[in-house]
Design a protein around this motif. Structure first.
Motif, PDB file in Angstrom:
ATOM      1  N   TRP A  26      42.461  43.953  45.432  1.00 29.44           N
ATOM      2  CA  TRP A  26      42.218  45.011  44.459  1.00 29.44           C
ATOM      3  C   TRP A  26      43.115  44.825  43.236  1.00 29.44           C
ATOM      4  O   TRP A  26      42.656  44.929  42.100  1.00 29.44           O
ATOM      5  CB  TRP A  26      42.437  46.391  45.088  1.00 29.44           C
ATOM      6  CG  TRP A  26      42.231  47.462  44.079  1.00 29.44           C
ATOM      7  CD1 TRP A  26      43.202  48.184  43.425  1.00 29.44           C
ATOM      8  CD2 TRP A  26      40.989  47.897  43.527  1.00 29.44           C
ATOM      9  NE1 TRP A  26      42.635  49.038  42.527  1.00 29.44           N
ATOM     10  CE2 TRP A  26      41.272  48.890  42.566  1.00 29.44           C
ATOM     11  CE3 TRP A  26      39.660  47.549  43.750  1.00 29.44           C
ATOM     12  CZ2 TRP A  26      40.269  49.536  41.841  1.00 29.44           C
ATOM     13  CZ3 TRP A  26      38.681  48.192  43.029  1.00 29.44           C
ATOM     14  CH2 TRP A  26      38.991  49.175  42.087  1.00 29.44           C
ATOM     15  N   THR A  27      44.375  44.524  43.446  1.00 25.13           N
ATOM     16  CA  THR A  27      45.322  44.342  42.332  1.00 25.13           C
ATOM     17  C   THR A  27      44.894  43.191  41.437  1.00 25.13           C
ATOM     18  O   THR A  27      44.943  43.291  40.209  1.00 25.13           O
ATOM     19  CB  THR A  27      46.743  44.099  42.878  1.00 25.13           C
ATOM     20  OG1 THR A  27      47.095  45.201  43.722  1.00 25.13           O
ATOM     21  CG2 THR A  27      47.755  43.954  41.771  1.00 25.13           C
ATOM     22  N   GLU A  28      44.439  42.088  42.048  1.00 22.84           N
ATOM     23  CA  GLU A  28      43.960  40.950  41.259  1.00 22.84           C
ATOM     24  C   GLU A  28      42.698  41.316  40.484  1.00 22.84           C
ATOM     25  O   GLU A  28      42.541  40.915  39.328  1.00 22.84           O
ATOM     26  CB  GLU A  28      43.680  39.753  42.171  1.00 22.84           C
ATOM     27  CG  GLU A  28      44.933  39.156  42.781  1.00 22.84           C
ATOM     28  CD  GLU A  28      44.631  38.170  43.893  1.00 22.84           C
ATOM     29  OE1 GLU A  28      45.400  37.200  44.019  1.00 22.84           O
ATOM     30  OE2 GLU A  28      43.643  38.372  44.630  1.00 22.84           O
ATOM     31  N   LEU A  29      41.805  42.064  41.110  1.00 22.18           N
ATOM     32  CA  LEU A  29      40.584  42.494  40.425  1.00 22.18           C
ATOM     33  C   LEU A  29      40.912  43.306  39.185  1.00 22.18           C
ATOM     34  O   LEU A  29      40.417  43.020  38.094  1.00 22.18           O
ATOM     35  CB  LEU A  29      39.702  43.321  41.361  1.00 22.18           C
ATOM     36  CG  LEU A  29      38.540  44.065  40.693  1.00 22.18           C
ATOM     37  CD1 LEU A  29      37.504  43.086  40.170  1.00 22.18           C
ATOM     38  CD2 LEU A  29      37.915  45.058  41.656  1.00 22.18           C
ATOM     39  N   VAL A  30      41.761  44.306  39.337  1.00 21.37           N
ATOM     40  CA  VAL A  30      42.107  45.170  38.205  1.00 21.37           C
ATOM     41  C   VAL A  30      42.817  44.363  37.123  1.00 21.37           C
ATOM     42  O   VAL A  30      42.508  44.490  35.934  1.00 21.37           O
ATOM     43  CB  VAL A  30      42.946  46.376  38.674  1.00 21.37           C
ATOM     44  CG1 VAL A  30      43.480  47.168  37.493  1.00 21.37           C
ATOM     45  CG2 VAL A  30      42.120  47.272  39.591  1.00 21.37           C
ATOM     46  N   GLY A  31      43.731  43.509  37.506  1.00 26.20           N
ATOM     47  CA  GLY A  31      44.442  42.684  36.527  1.00 26.20           C
ATOM     48  C   GLY A  31      43.518  41.752  35.772  1.00 26.20           C
ATOM     49  O   GLY A  31      43.617  41.598  34.552  1.00 26.20           O
TER      50      GLY A  31
END
Length: 185
Positions: free
Chosen positions: A124-129
Motif C-alpha cells: 500500500w505504501t509503495e502504491l501511494v508513493g
C-alpha cells in the motif's frame, strides 16, 4: 529491453505488432468503468461513472480482441515503466503488469491477473508513493487506480478506502462534460 521482449515466452511466437498503445483510453469515461468492472465485476464500477452499460460492454469487447493487446504505460522512477498489458490469448486472457527500464535486462512480469495469479508487486505504501509521482500523462488519481490491482497488501491503513473513493471521484469528475466547459471559461 523493450516491452516487445515480453512476448518472447509465448508459444507460438507472437508478432510484436499485437501490442497496441491504449494510453489515450484513460481520457474516456467508459474506460474507467470497464477497467474497474474487469477487476471485480461490480456493477457499481459502471454506475460510478454514469455511463451506459452497453457502451462499457462495447469497450470491454474492444479491449479483449485476440488480435490486439492494448497497453497502458505508467512512468515509474529512474526511467522505469509499468505496462498494463491486456493479454488477450484465446485460452489464457488476463492482465499483466510488466516492468521495463534502462536497468532491467528483460521485461519483468510483476503481476499477472488471471487464473495463474502472480503478484502482488506493490505494498500500500509503495502504491501511494508511486501514485503521487505526477507525470505529464497521468495524474495521481489515475495512477493510483491503474496501479491498484498490482497491490495486495493485507495491512492497508484505514484511509485506504476513502483514498480510493476520492481517486474514483477525481477521475470521474475530471471527465464530466461540464468540467471541461467550466475550465475554458
Amino acid at each position: 529491453m523493450p516491452l516487445t521482449s515480453y512476448l518472447n515466452d509465448f508459444v507460438p511466437p507472437l508478432d510484436p505488432s499485437i501490442l497496441s498503445d491504449a494510453s489515450g483510453l484513460v481520457d474516456d469515461p467508459r474506460f474507467w468503468s470497464a477497467f474497474l468492472y474487469s477487476l471485480g465485476g461490480s456493477p457499481a464500477a459502471v454506475d460510478a461513472f454514469d455511463v451506459d452499460r452497453a457502451d462499457v460492454e462495447e469497450l470491454l469487447g474492444k479491449l479483449s480482441q485476440p488480435e490486439s493487446w492494448p497497453v497502458i504505460s505508467i512512468d515509474l522512477s529512474a526511467g522505469s515503466t509499468a505496462h498494463i498489458v491486456f493479454r488477450n490469448c484465446l485460452d489464457d486472457a488476463g492482465s499483466d503488469y510488466v516492468v521495463t527500464g534502462p536497468e532491467i535486462a528483460e521485461p519483468i512480469t510483476a503481476v499477472c491477473l488471471d487464473g495463474n495469479f502472480i503478484g502482488p508487486a506493490l505494498s500500500w505504501t509503495e502504491l501511494v508513493g508511486t501514485a503521487q509521482r505526477h507525470t505529464e500523462k497521468l495524474g495521481p488519481a489515475e495512477r493510483l487506480l491503474l496501479l491498484l490491482p498490482a497491490t495486495g497488501d493485507a495491512d492497508t491503513p484505514p484511509e485506504a478506502v476513502p483514498l480510493v473513493a476520492a481517486a474514483i471521484t477525481a477521475v470521474r469528475d475530471s471527465r464530466l462534460p461540464w468540467c471541461s466547459q467550466r475550465s475554458e471559461t
